[in-house]
Design an enzyme around this catalytic site. Structure first.
Site: not given
Ligand SMILES: CCC(=O)Oc1c(C)cccc1C(=O)O
Ligand SMILES: [Zn+2]
Ligand SMILES: [Ca+2]
Ligand SMILES: [Ca+2]
Length: 318
Positions: A144-145, A148, A159, A168, A228, A233
């Site tokens: 996921h990271e 990005h 974003y 996302e 957010d 998210h």
């Molecule tokens: C699945 C990974 C994820 O969502 O990481 C985040 C977390 C844990 C908190 C805040 C932001 C993120 C992100 O990478 O969007």
């Molecule tokens: Zn993310």
């Protein structure tokens, strides 16, 4: 002293053993993988401070089996696996398609319940042991990271609001596709391996049923507030649900979708993200981008195009 490529063995956050590509120089071993990206893959120790990148992970030997090592082992291994996915499936050379160096820092902050791409590198907290355990222990989190970074060097979706939710969702989609590529208990849930160690069977988000965690699965129920970054998210659930329907099929709000599988889902969203989407793309424009991508790939009157249209109908996006 000259440095040489070597391999090591590490034990990950969840206690699993894996082989690591390392660099040896003198009597030290480093988490530096020179075998993949031209720029290399590097993992750093932030040592529970919030100063990045920290220190390149250094060991007196090539056996990383302490508890403290686990977060670094997984960040390094899963970054390499994510590199392999983008190279083998799409012939993309690292996150930027230019062989750029992949950098990750672990043990960021104290009890830090977060993971993020900061525009230059990946960063992983250790979690507080209740909400999260070290976040690089989840392959869908690492992928996921890194995704990005892929998005930032392609559509560069802003974003916030709908473009941010698309950003996302694309990270959740490829986080999940890369979890299937690794093929160890793959699912359409997000972060399940590192979320709430005391609670079994839960996750941060669900692609198959976003409402399980309070996220919308239909445009009519989208969040329109400002928290957010405008619910990036949360509203990602609408796009995640569409992606799930494209791959697996199902019936949503009276619309029945015939699934076409993960591989075609991957091709459609990768082409949308790298060819058609732009920084300001909306959900409606994302539907058009996916239809165009599917048409390019499979033909304008293909079953795949029908599935894409039905899936977006099912989540109320015109
Ligand atoms: C699945 C990974 C994820 O969502 O990481 C985040 C977390 C844990 C908190 C805040 C932001 C993120 C992100 O990478 O969007
Ligand atoms: Zn993310
Ligand atoms: Ca998962
Ligand atoms: Ca849990």
């Amino acid at each position: 002293a000259s440095s040489t490529n070597t391999t090591g063995t590490g034990v990950g956050v969840l206690g699993d053993t894996k082989t690591l590509n390392m660099t040896q120089s003198g009597s030290s071993y480093y988490l530096q993988d020179n075998t993949r990206a031209q720029g290399g893959i590097f993992t750093y120790d932030a040592a529970n401070r919030q100063r990045l990148a920290g220190t390149l992970w250094t060991s007196p030997d090539n056996l990383l089996n302490s508890t403290y090592d686990g977060a670094a082992v997984d960040a390094h291994y899963f970054a390499g696996l994510t590199f392999d996915y983008y190279k083998n499936v799409f012939n993309r050379n690292s996150y930027d398609n230019k062989g750029g160096a992949l950098k990750s820092s672990v043990h960021y902050g104290r009890n830090y319940n977060n993971a993020f791409w900061n525009g230059t590198q990946m960063v992983y907290g250790d979690g507080d042991g209740t909400t999260f355990i070290p976040l690089s222990g989840g392959i869908d989190v690492v992928a996921h990271e890194l995704t990005h970074a892929v998005t930032e060097t392609s559509s560069n979706l802003t974003y916030q609001n709908e473009s941010g939710a698309l950003n996302e969702a694309i990270s959740d989609i490829f986080g999940t596709l890369i979890e299937f590529y690794n093929n160890k208990n793959p699912d359409y849930e997000i972060g399940e391996d590192i979320y709430t160690p005391k609670i079994a069977g839960d996750a941060l988000r669900s692609m198959s049923n976003p409402t399980k965690y309070g996220d919308p699965d239909n445009y009519a129920n989208r969040y329109t507030g400002t928290s957010d970054n405008g619910g990036v998210h949360t509203n990602s659930g609408i796009i995640n649900k569409a992606a799930y329907l494209i791959a697996q099929g199902g019936t949503a709000y009276g619309v029945t979708v015939t699934g076409i599988g993960n591989d075609k889902l991957a091709q459609i969203f990768y082409r949308a993200n790298t060819v058609y989407l732009t920084a300001s793309s909306t959900f409606s424009q994302a539907r058009a981008a996916c239809v165009k991508a599917a048409s390019d790939l499979f033909g304008t009157s293909s079953a795949e195009v029908t599935t894409v249209n039905k899936a977006f109908d099912g989540v109320g996006i015109k």
